[in-house]
Design a protein around this motif. Structure first.
Motif, PDB file in Angstrom:
ATOM      1  N   ASP A 219       0.624 -10.229  -9.346  1.00 35.12           N
ATOM      2  CA  ASP A 219       0.545  -9.014  -9.584  1.00 35.12           C
ATOM      3  C   ASP A 219       0.140  -8.277  -8.290  1.00 35.12           C
ATOM      4  N   ARG A 222       3.013  -8.245  -5.724  1.00 32.68           N
ATOM      5  CA  ARG A 222       4.081  -7.314  -6.153  1.00 32.68           C
ATOM      6  C   ARG A 222       3.705  -5.753  -6.038  1.00 32.68           C
ATOM      7  N   LEU A 223       2.415  -5.253  -6.533  1.00 33.08           N
ATOM      8  CA  LEU A 223       2.144  -3.922  -6.639  1.00 33.08           C
ATOM      9  C   LEU A 223       1.980  -3.514  -5.129  1.00 33.08           C
ATOM     10  N   ALA A 226       5.165  -2.880  -3.630  1.00 35.32           N
ATOM     11  CA  ALA A 226       5.467  -1.570  -4.092  1.00 35.32           C
ATOM     12  C   ALA A 226       5.068  -0.362  -3.341  1.00 35.32           C
ATOM     13  N   LEU A 227       3.546  -0.554  -3.225  1.00 39.14           N
ATOM     14  CA  LEU A 227       2.818   0.492  -2.720  1.00 39.14           C
ATOM     15  C   LEU A 227       3.221   0.749  -1.275  1.00 39.14           C
ATOM     16  N   ALA A 404       5.034   7.506  -7.426  1.00 42.21           N
ATOM     17  CA  ALA A 404       5.214   6.202  -7.428  1.00 42.21           C
ATOM     18  C   ALA A 404       4.190   5.360  -6.811  1.00 42.21           C
ATOM     19  N   GLU A 407       1.053   5.534  -8.645  1.00 43.76           N
ATOM     20  CA  GLU A 407       1.034   4.607  -9.999  1.00 43.76           C
ATOM     21  C   GLU A 407       0.803   3.379  -9.415  1.00 43.76           C
ATOM     22  N   HIS A 408       1.489   2.944  -8.361  1.00 40.10           N
ATOM     23  CA  HIS A 408       1.153   1.578  -7.769  1.00 40.10           C
ATOM     24  C   HIS A 408      -0.352   1.205  -7.414  1.00 40.10           C
ATOM     25  N   LYS A 409      -0.717   2.462  -6.615  1.00 43.94           N
ATOM     26  CA  LYS A 409      -2.244   2.342  -6.285  1.00 43.94           C
ATOM     27  C   LYS A 409      -3.217   2.151  -7.269  1.00 43.94           C
ATOM     28  N   LEU A 412      -2.474  -1.264  -8.890  1.00 44.07           N
ATOM     29  CA  LEU A 412      -3.195  -2.192  -7.977  1.00 44.07           C
ATOM     30  C   LEU A 412      -4.846  -2.325  -8.215  1.00 44.07           C
TER      31      LEU A 412
END
Length: 609
Positions: A219, A222-223, A226-227, A404, A407-409, A412
């Protein structure tokens, strides 16, 4: 060692006059029945020292303005005066003349008169979370009140304060055990808190689906990817926006310049239009001048007076066309008028030319203003179109990318925080185990210290039980087979029966109380480490032993034990109407309602008609 505490005199101030009764002596009997104020005298003594659990009778309180007691302590003789109105107690040292005044009930945290009296007795004033050493608690150990002798042991004192006072007076208060108990309680509380915290963390992990470290790594990777992608998109859009913002700024500058030129052209057009006005006025004036010149040059064909047409049949030669008279200047005048008309016509032509030129310039200014206005509109349209086509989409894309990224931060951070739970759980488990071990060690240390304290308490109670049995069994040998002191409460037991059970047997509670106070008097002289003064005041304690021969026998046996207990190293005051044994070496004063222990007090007999 117990401190010295001997009552020498008790006095009362009534109607501005001090009077009272001497109390010195090893054994003193106040031989009196009801109405002699013996109980009032005893209560007045403790009230003088600062006790608050006893009160003067209403009749006595109405008469007495102040109380005074003379008492011998280890530090010397003190004359103690209690101002009942001010509720203050003054202690006069007869040796030095120093006076210390203290309130009965402090309001500002200062020392009370009662605590100072306890200190003078040689008893430390200890304050604990369970209770404190107070004068009222000490009083119940040294004063058997008539009001409590037949139904209660240690009557009138606060139970918690009495328990602490007994522990201090019998040297049972183990400060180390108390400290270890507090430490054990605190350690147990900390261990419970750590265990609860660990339990909640485990419950939260179960609610989160018990993720493993590998799942946390997946996880997080992945995050994080994306970040990074969102941040890269934000950087790309920021770069493009910077470029397009620069272009937009250029176009906005051009638009502003066009707008400025349009404004300047508008001003020029306005000035050109304004310049036409005097030209139009000049043309009007030139036209009017021309009309006048032409009219003046034109031959008269009508009479100025009657407007009739004139005949043109004038005589030959220059003659006035109007009057027909000879006019030699007519040719020159006609020529002058012709010249004037020509000049007016030329002036009008010049003005017409100027006006035409000015109109041309004004039209050109208007055309220029229209063109520049169109250029401004076109530049604004191009700027807006560029902003709509290039800036706005990228700003929206950047906002979306920033959202986005946020959200990813957050996701994470949540994953990393949840990942910390694995470490936190291990740390919580370690802390919980450590706290539990510390609590167990503290509990063991307290149990050991408590065991030693309980051993001392058991031993003291055992020694006091021996003294108590020696005192109370001879008072009623046919009724009492066993007498002990409960090591937990230091309450007496007769034949295994508690005080509550003894209260249902006539006379037995009185016997138990007399035996207990005599045992305390004996223990204060014989038991090492006891801090209780060798002094007792027994007030009317034989009144409830019963009537008839049995009651008389119980009273005589009790008095025998009382007189035998009195010694030169103690002081015992006894208030009863019974006769002491013949061998008793006592100071005896007789009193009744006509001869009270407070000599100048009014009695019912004095008030009778």
């Amino acid at each position: 060692m117990p401190g010295t505490f001997k009552r020498l005199k008790q006095e009362a101030l009534i109607d501005g006059e001090w009077d009272g009764l001497p109390l010195e002596g090893t054994l003193r009997q106040l031989k009196a029945g009801i109405g002699a104020c013996c109980s009032s005298l005893a209560d007045a003594f403790w009230i003088t020292l600062g006790a608050v659990s006893v009160k003067l009778l209403r009749d006595a309180a109405e008469e007495v303005q102040a109380l005074r007691a003379t008492v011998e302590f280890d530090s010397g003789v003190r004359i103690i005066t209690h101002d009942l109105l001010e509720r203050e107690v003054s202690f006069l040292d007869t040796a030095t003349g120093e006076v210390e005044t203290l309130p009965v009930v402090p309001e500002g945290g200062e020392r009370s008169a009662g605590s100072y009296s306890v200190t003078l007795m040689g008893i430390p004033v200890v304050e604990t979370a369970r209770g404190s050493v107070t004068l009222d608690a000490v009083m119940t150990l040294l004063y058997l009140q008539q009001a409590h002798a037949g139904h209660a042991v240690y009557g009138g004192a606060n139970a918690n304060d009495l328990a602490v006072t007994i522990e201090v007076c019998f040297n049972l208060l183990d400060e180390e055990a108390t400290r270890l108990k507090a430490h054990s309680t605190a350690a147990t509380r900390r261990a419970s808190a750590k265990a609860t915290q660990l339990k909640k963390a485990l419950e939260q992990r179960v609610a989160d689906g018990l993720p493993t470290a590998i799942e946390f790594d997946t996880d997080e990777a992945r995050l994080a990817k994306a970040l990074d992608a969102a941040n890269s998109e934000i950087l790309r859009l920021n770069t493009e926006l910077d470029t397009h913002q620069a272009i937009l700024a250029t176009r906005s500058s051009e638009q502003a310049q066009a707008a400025q030129r349009a404004t300047d052209t508008g001003l020029d057009a306005d000035r050109a239009q304004q310049a036409l006005t005097p030209l139009y006025e000049a043309r009007g004036q030139a036209r009017a001048a021309l009309e006048r010149a032409e009219e003046d040059a034109r031959p008269r064909i009508s009479c100025p007076e009657c407007s009739q047409l004139l005949k043109n049949d004038t005589s030959p030669g220059p003659a006035c066309p109007l009057c027909g008279q000879p006019d030699s200047a007519l040719p020159e005048r006609l020529a002058a008028k012709a010249r004037t008309a020509d000049a007016a016509r030329a002036a009008l032509a010049a003005v017409e030319d100027q006006l035409q030129t000015a109109q041309t310039h004004a039209q050109q200014a208007v055309d220029t203003r229209r063109k520049r206005s169109e250029a401004v509109h076109k530049a604004a349209s191009r700027t807006d179109a560029y902003r709509t086509a290039q800036i706005t989409p990228r700003e929206q894309a950047r906002s979306k990318a920033a959202s986005a990224a946020a959200e990813h931060k957050a996701a994470l951070a949540a994953v990393r925080d949840r990942r910390k739970e694995l470490t936190r759980l291990s740390e919580l488990e370690r802390l919980a185990n450590h706290a539990a071990e510390e609590a167990e060690r503290a509990r063991t240390a307290w149990a050991s210290a408590e065991g030693d304290a309980q051993h001392v308490r058991q031993q003291t109670a055992k020694e006091l039980s021996v003294i108590y049995a020696e005192k109370v069994i001879p008072m009623a040998p046919d009724k009492i087979r066993q007498a002990t002191i409960d090591p937990k409460t230091f309450m007496p037991k007769l034949n295994g029966r508690t005080v509550r059970q003894l209260a249902r047997s006539a006379g037995m509670i009185n016997i138990a109380n007399n035996g207990l106070h005599l045992a305390l008097l004996e223990a204060s002289r014989t038991l090492p480490g006891l801090r209780l003064p060798s002094s007792q005041w027994l007030d009317g304690s034989l009144d409830g032993l019963g009537a008839g021969d049995e009651g008389a026998l119980l009273a005589s046996r009790t008095l025998a034990v009382i007189t035998a207990t009195a010694g030169a190293d103690s002081q015992l005051l006894l208030a009863t109407a019974h006769d002491l044994p013949p061998a008793a070496d006592a100071v005896i004063t007789e009193h009744d309602s006509h001869h009270p222990v407070i000599p100048h007090a009014r009695t019912t007999a004095d008030d009778a008609p």
